[in-house]
Design a protein around this motif. Sequence first.
Motif: not given
Length: 454
Positions: A368-377
């Motif tokens: 989660l430390a590198v996630i920026e939005d829903g697409t990254d998730l």
Amino acid sequence: MARQRKVQSRKAGWMLAVMFNSLLILLPVIGARAVANAYDQDLTSREGAAEALQHAHEKLLDELTTIGPRDEDSKLPYWQDRIIAELDARNMPAVRGYLLAAPQILGRELGEQIRVRAEAEVTGTPDERLIRAAMQKLPETIAARIMETERYNPPAASPEIAPPLEEAPITAEEAAPADSSEAVPDETATAEADDAAQAAADPAAVEEPVVLQANVRSEDERRFQTLGDYADLSNMSQNWIEGDRSDELVVKLTGLGLVQQDYSDGLSDAAALSVSILKSARRSQRLTPSFSAYLEDHVDAALPDEALEPALEEAFSDLATTEMRAERVRTAYAASIDQSGLGPLEGDLDQIQRLAAQTSPGGALTILAVIEDGTDLQRARLLAEAGGERFIVLVRERGKESLKIADAGISWNRNTVLEIMSLTAAGMLLFWVMLSTVRLYIKLPKPRAEPQGT
């Protein structure tokens, strides 16, 4: 005859015009469907998802081979140093990830040795056998530290030297959780102490071999819950109403996680783990600012302030006991939830839960430390399903760049092939219509006979 040819020419021209216009409309539609099907991110919901995940798995393994120095002699020290660093940081999901990725990181010769040794074993899952084989490439002291942390039934001393129960203290290292970033209840250390005492008292338990397990949740991880109770929610809500807005996201997530556990049509019990992971990530400042803003928008849509604030103010308007206030707060949150706005948040929580299921709660915090939005998730969830805890290694080594692997290839399934064949056929037909139109309406002058002789 000339008039008849002219009438036939008009009919043919009309048919060619209809075909040309139809193909101009059809080609973009087929092309858009082919591209959307080939690059669709939600691979598990499509036909051919198994093949697509296998492709992602292969891409992830190929990327792991590029980690570390190119010199074959330097790969083993680099790999050992990375494991020691993660072990010192008590990041056990990353330690397991490096062990699972050993055949790729260590190069061809050492990697093949680990594969052969893992295939020679018969006990445990393939990942468990691979981890045990990879641990033999570590120094004995490091392997012992990993075994001491990862085993789920701590071994007792032999019956001859086993101390009495009252003389067997539990050290601070044994009582510490496996990952300092995880929130673990106090009962965990007590449960581990009881297990150790029981093993010491039971001679038969000493003879059982200790098996290092992979991708199996320890007791600490199974109890990874930080939701609290309604009394804690009541205190946080009162502080929030009185002007403390710094933890608004945590307060609302706690309310959603607690209230919706009482309803079968809301968030599931598994999503409560996702709420706990998000709260831990928020409190440990692991969420990126963009992803925090993304979550705040979805949480505000599920629990709008204009509905929650008046309900909480009414709940705190009169003096009441702690139990009564907790019940009022529960009622206030339950009445303030917007079911239409809850859908997107449920989707995000489901992604996080699946991410934790494929790795671990601690591993989910790292990702989660590198996630920026829903697409990254969504990309992270796909890669976790494709590689498990090996994906944590890429996150530790490459950061956000590791998510690009999810966009690296096209999913070739039956629908994609058929759509591309249809697109090719429509393009060839359009080219034939163009040539026919040119031949019909553009008449080349007939060559005139040149005079010969003098």
